[in-house]
Write a protein that holds these residues in place. Structure first.
Motif, mmCIF file in Angstrom:
data_model
loop_
_atom_site.group_PDB
_atom_site.id
_atom_site.type_symbol
_atom_site.label_atom_id
_atom_site.label_comp_id
_atom_site.label_asym_id
_atom_site.label_seq_id
_atom_site.Cartn_x
_atom_site.Cartn_y
_atom_site.Cartn_z
ATOM 1 N N LYS A 20 0.824 -1.229 0.000
ATOM 2 C CA LYS A 20 0.000 0.000 0.000
ATOM 3 C C LYS A 20 0.849 1.266 0.000
ATOM 4 C CE LYS A 20 -4.072 -1.971 2.068
ATOM 5 N NZ LYS A 20 -4.823 -2.158 3.286
ATOM 6 N N SER A 30 -11.594 15.365 22.796
ATOM 7 C CA SER A 30 -12.778 14.591 22.423
ATOM 8 C C SER A 30 -14.059 15.197 22.945
ATOM 9 C CB SER A 30 -12.691 13.192 23.039
ATOM 10 O OG SER A 30 -11.674 12.471 22.455
ATOM 11 N N VAL A 55 -10.700 2.995 20.967
ATOM 12 C CA VAL A 55 -10.622 4.386 21.435
ATOM 13 C C VAL A 55 -9.765 4.469 22.702
ATOM 14 C CG1 VAL A 55 -12.011 6.250 22.479
ATOM 15 C CG2 VAL A 55 -12.806 5.121 20.385
ATOM 16 N N LEU A 97 -21.886 8.833 19.938
ATOM 17 C CA LEU A 97 -21.176 7.549 19.879
ATOM 18 C C LEU A 97 -20.761 7.006 21.258
ATOM 19 C CD1 LEU A 97 -20.021 5.662 17.622
ATOM 20 C CD2 LEU A 97 -17.850 6.841 17.934
ATOM 21 N N PHE A 147 -10.519 11.542 14.042
ATOM 22 C CA PHE A 147 -11.178 10.305 14.483
ATOM 23 C C PHE A 147 -10.242 9.121 14.301
ATOM 24 C CE2 PHE A 147 -14.175 13.519 14.383
ATOM 25 C CZ PHE A 147 -15.074 13.204 15.383
ATOM 26 N N ASN A 148 -10.406 8.160 15.141
ATOM 27 C CA ASN A 148 -9.498 7.022 15.276
ATOM 28 C C ASN A 148 -9.938 5.850 14.381
ATOM 29 O OD1 ASN A 148 -7.754 5.103 16.274
ATOM 30 N ND2 ASN A 148 -8.508 5.169 18.373
ATOM 31 N N PRO A 149 -9.073 5.308 13.524
ATOM 32 C CA PRO A 149 -7.685 5.688 13.248
ATOM 33 C C PRO A 149 -7.605 6.899 12.311
ATOM 34 C CG PRO A 149 -8.265 3.655 12.055
ATOM 35 C CD PRO A 149 -9.486 4.063 12.820
ATOM 36 N N LEU A 164 -14.962 -1.181 19.713
ATOM 37 C CA LEU A 164 -14.667 0.234 19.438
ATOM 38 C C LEU A 164 -14.165 0.937 20.707
ATOM 39 C CD1 LEU A 164 -14.658 2.544 17.411
ATOM 40 C CD2 LEU A 164 -17.076 2.931 17.894
ATOM 41 N N MET A 223 -17.530 -2.130 13.339
ATOM 42 C CA MET A 223 -17.085 -2.935 14.478
ATOM 43 C C MET A 223 -18.075 -2.745 15.624
ATOM 44 S SD MET A 223 -13.687 -0.634 15.126
ATOM 45 C CE MET A 223 -12.849 -1.764 16.210
ATOM 46 N N ASN A 280 -19.087 12.387 19.344
ATOM 47 C CA ASN A 280 -18.947 11.731 20.653
ATOM 48 C C ASN A 280 -20.177 11.866 21.536
ATOM 49 O OD1 ASN A 280 -16.482 10.691 20.038
ATOM 50 N ND2 ASN A 280 -15.316 12.345 20.989
ATOM 51 N N THR A 299 -5.444 8.004 10.378
ATOM 52 C CA THR A 299 -4.911 7.804 9.024
ATOM 53 C C THR A 299 -6.006 7.359 8.052
ATOM 54 O OG1 THR A 299 -4.266 5.608 9.798
ATOM 55 C CG2 THR A 299 -2.519 7.253 9.664
ATOM 56 N N VAL A 300 -7.110 6.847 8.594
ATOM 57 C CA VAL A 300 -8.165 6.267 7.747
ATOM 58 C C VAL A 300 -9.451 7.103 7.749
ATOM 59 C CG1 VAL A 300 -9.634 4.211 7.415
ATOM 60 C CG2 VAL A 300 -7.283 3.934 8.241
ATOM 61 N N MET A 301 -9.850 7.584 8.932
ATOM 62 C CA MET A 301 -11.161 8.228 9.069
ATOM 63 C C MET A 301 -11.166 9.600 8.387
ATOM 64 S SD MET A 301 -12.724 5.857 10.775
ATOM 65 C CE MET A 301 -14.182 6.483 11.583
ATOM 66 N N HIS A 309 -10.606 18.168 15.595
ATOM 67 C CA HIS A 309 -10.886 16.851 16.176
ATOM 68 C C HIS A 309 -10.875 15.765 15.107
ATOM 69 C CE1 HIS A 309 -13.850 14.129 18.583
ATOM 70 N NE2 HIS A 309 -12.601 13.760 18.763
HETATM 71 C C1 LIG Z 1 -13.017 9.208 20.780
HETATM 72 C C2 LIG Z 1 -13.072 10.312 19.805
HETATM 73 O O1 LIG Z 1 -12.829 11.459 20.174
HETATM 74 C C3 LIG Z 1 -13.516 10.158 18.424
HETATM 75 C C4 LIG Z 1 -13.314 8.826 17.789
HETATM 76 O O2 LIG Z 1 -12.309 8.595 17.200
HETATM 77 S S1 LIG Z 1 -14.541 7.727 17.960
HETATM 78 C C5 LIG Z 1 -14.017 6.332 16.983
HETATM 79 C C6 LIG Z 1 -14.270 6.562 15.518
HETATM 80 N N1 LIG Z 1 -13.823 5.413 14.772
HETATM 81 C C7 LIG Z 1 -14.669 4.427 14.391
HETATM 82 O O3 LIG Z 1 -15.860 4.494 14.648
HETATM 83 C C8 LIG Z 1 -14.019 3.294 13.677
HETATM 84 C C9 LIG Z 1 -15.000 2.212 13.317
HETATM 85 N N2 LIG Z 1 -14.291 1.147 12.615
HETATM 86 C C10 LIG Z 1 -13.968 1.236 11.306
HETATM 87 O O4 LIG Z 1 -14.295 2.198 10.618
HETATM 88 C C11 LIG Z 1 -13.206 0.065 10.732
HETATM 89 O O5 LIG Z 1 -13.418 -1.053 11.511
HETATM 90 C C12 LIG Z 1 -11.666 0.340 10.623
HETATM 91 C C13 LIG Z 1 -11.394 1.499 9.664
HETATM 92 C C14 LIG Z 1 -11.045 0.668 11.984
HETATM 93 C C15 LIG Z 1 -11.001 -0.898 10.113
HETATM 94 O O6 LIG Z 1 -11.628 -1.226 8.907
HETATM 95 P P1 LIG Z 1 -11.767 -2.727 8.386
HETATM 96 O O7 LIG Z 1 -12.386 -2.672 7.040
HETATM 97 O O8 LIG Z 1 -12.361 -3.561 9.450
HETATM 98 O O9 LIG Z 1 -10.325 -3.218 8.360
HETATM 99 P P2 LIG Z 1 -9.304 -3.145 7.208
HETATM 100 O O10 LIG Z 1 -9.844 -3.727 5.948
HETATM 101 O O11 LIG Z 1 -8.104 -3.768 7.828
HETATM 102 O O12 LIG Z 1 -9.100 -1.578 7.041
HETATM 103 C C16 LIG Z 1 -9.724 -0.744 6.070
HETATM 104 C C17 LIG Z 1 -8.671 0.184 5.528
HETATM 105 O O13 LIG Z 1 -8.122 0.982 6.587
HETATM 106 C C18 LIG Z 1 -6.727 0.723 6.731
HETATM 107 N N3 LIG Z 1 -6.432 0.712 8.174
HETATM 108 C C19 LIG Z 1 -7.149 0.114 9.148
HETATM 109 N N4 LIG Z 1 -6.618 0.395 10.351
HETATM 110 C C20 LIG Z 1 -5.553 1.183 10.124
HETATM 111 C C21 LIG Z 1 -4.596 1.817 10.958
HETATM 112 N N5 LIG Z 1 -4.637 1.722 12.286
HETATM 113 N N6 LIG Z 1 -3.617 2.572 10.368
HETATM 114 C C22 LIG Z 1 -3.553 2.695 9.031
HETATM 115 N N7 LIG Z 1 -4.434 2.130 8.193
HETATM 116 C C23 LIG Z 1 -5.412 1.380 8.721
HETATM 117 C C24 LIG Z 1 -6.490 -0.615 6.084
HETATM 118 O O14 LIG Z 1 -5.152 -0.739 5.621
HETATM 119 C C25 LIG Z 1 -7.491 -0.577 4.950
HETATM 120 O O15 LIG Z 1 -7.000 0.201 3.856
HETATM 121 P P3 LIG Z 1 -7.468 -0.098 2.332
HETATM 122 O O16 LIG Z 1 -8.918 0.251 2.253
HETATM 123 O O17 LIG Z 1 -6.583 0.819 1.535
HETATM 124 O O18 LIG Z 1 -7.213 -1.557 2.096
#
Ligand SMILES: CC(=O)CC(=O)SCCNC(=O)CCNC(=O)[C@H](O)C(C)(C)COP(=O)(O)OP(=O)(O)OC[C@H]1O[C@@H](n2cnc3c(N)ncnc32)[C@H](O)[C@@H]1OP(=O)(O)O
Ligand SMILES: NC(=O)C1=CN([C@@H]2O[C@H](COP(=O)(O)OP(=O)(O)OC[C@H]3O[C@@H](n4cnc5c(N)ncnc54)[C@H](O)[C@@H]3O)[C@@H](O)[C@H]2O)C=CC1
Length: 282
Positions: free
Chosen positions: A56, A117, A233, A191, A140-142, A229, A224, A188, A144-146, A138
């Motif tokens: 990737k 948060s 977090v 959630l 969101f976790n992770p 979750l 998830m 939050n 790098t993805v959100m 603010h």
């Molecule tokens: C507390 C606060 O103040 C606020 C908050 O953050 S609240 C929490 C908010 N976050 C959420 O609700 C997360 C809910 N979960 C999800 O969206 C998903 O489960 C997830 C993104 C965490 C993982 O997704 P998944 O489809 O189950 O796993 P996976 O297929 O391994 O990952 C999807 C993509 O994200 C990437 N990824 C997952 N976790 C990663 C990480 N920690 N770092 C980098 N990349 C990551 C994967 O490489 C993958 O990339 P591609 O699409 O390019 O292949």
């Protein structure tokens, strides 16, 4: 904007720093001691290696990201920063003491942002002499993805500061949503009480952890379950958010689950300590 300092190299700080470095900003990650900083740097390397192994990311991009990141315990490196994003622990007094110090160190134009948060942006900004240049950014976790960044206006945040952080969020590939300050902001407020409810279901024996998570994945199409979750977090972060929601509103619907509090007291914080509702030590 060129140089960004991220305060805290934990779950959020390291990922936020990586997001900026990927877009070629010069990023400094600051944490409180050498051991934590070394562990943070090691986690970054491990994470990047994983992305390279999965095909990737190529080695050149990995090297470029690393070249844009510096790890330090020295807060003075924030002197010439254009932006500071604070991602230290979710505690008002600690955040205020960090920003009071930054306010003295940073050049007058530096924008100060908190990744809090749930805590009042206005309350944190009061520790500085520049509440107009203070804002909530603010992630969101992770991070790098959100895709979302809540851009939170405190009582004194200027339109100029808001626009700068809105535009920066777009530049790093995120989708900003404008939020007026309120406990827990938008996501939050919705959630974390859901995660809290899941804790109560477990505590009262309505279903097992796996059962609760499977139900919400299959019955509500969540990526998830709420307990997994909570582990992602960090249950200390979830508890701090519930306590802020409760203390700011005195509404009993925000009372933290007794199980959540017990787990935090026991150091079962989730992924970051290896154990939460699930065991991550294998
Ligand atoms: C507390 C606060 O103040 C606020 C908050 O953050 S609240 C929490 C908010 N976050 C959420 O609700 C997360 C809910 N979960 C999800 O969206 C998903 O489960 C997830 C993104 C965490 C993982 O997704 P998944 O489809 O189950 O796993 P996976 O297929 O391994 O990952 C999807 C993509 O994200 C990437 N990824 C997952 N976790 C990663 C990480 N920690 N770092 C980098 N990349 C990551 C994967 O490489 C993958 O990339 P591609 O699409 O390019 O292949
Ligand atoms: N965990 C999550 O899912 C999310 C957390 N947040 C918020 O981000 C902030 C950080 O949370 P996490 O990364 O989860 O916490 P964490 O516990 O993983 O990391 C916090 C880091 O801050 C460091 N720290 C403490 N005091 C410091 C100081 N004075 N200077 C520099 N570093 C200091 C700690 O050593 C630790 O490395 C909190 O305000 C939290 O509410 C925001 C979005 C999501």
């Amino acid at each position: 904007m060129k140089k960004i300092v991220v305060i805290g190299g934990g779950t959020m700080g390291l990922d936020i720093a990586q997001v900026f470095a990927k877009k070629e900003f010069d990023v400094v990650v600051r944490d409180i001691n050498d051991d934590i900083i070394k562990a943070s740097e090691a986690r970054l390397n491990k994470g990047l290696d994983k992305l390279v192994a999965k095909g990737k990311m190529d080695e050149a991009k990995k090297a470029d990201i690393l070249a844009h990141m510096t790890f330090t315990t020295d807060l003075n490196l924030a002197a010439d920063a254009d932006l500071v994003v604070e991602a230290a622990i979710e505690n008002l007094d600690i955040k205020k003491s960090i920003f009071a110090e930054l306010d003295k160190i940073c050049k007058p134009e530096t924008i100060l942002a908190s990744n809090t948060s749930s805590i009042s942006i206005t309350a944190i900004a009061a520790a500085t002499q520049r509440p107009d240049k203070f804002i909530g950014m603010h992630f969101f976790n992770p991070a790098t993805v959100m895709k979302l960044v809540e851009v939170i206006r405190g009582a004194h945040t200027s339109d100029e500061t808001y626009q700068a952080i809105h535009d920066l969020s777009v530049e790093i590939g995120k989708e900003p949503v404008e939020v007026n300050e309120a406990p827990g902001f938008v996501v939050n407020k919705i959630l974390i009480p859901m995660i809290n409810e899941a804790c109560d279901l477990l505590y009262t024996g309505v279903a097992s952890a796996e059962g609760i998570d499977t139900a919400m994945k299959l019955g509500a199409n969540h990526p998830m379950g709420p307990l997994a979750l909570g582990d992602l977090v960090g249950l200390d972060v979830c508890l701090a958010i519930m306590d802020t929601l409760y203390n700011e509103t005195h509404d009993p619907k925000y009372r933290a689950s007794l199980l959540m509090r017990k787990m935090v007291r026991a150091g079962k914080l989730g992924r970051k300590t290896g154990v939460g509702f699930y065991d991550y030590r294998k």
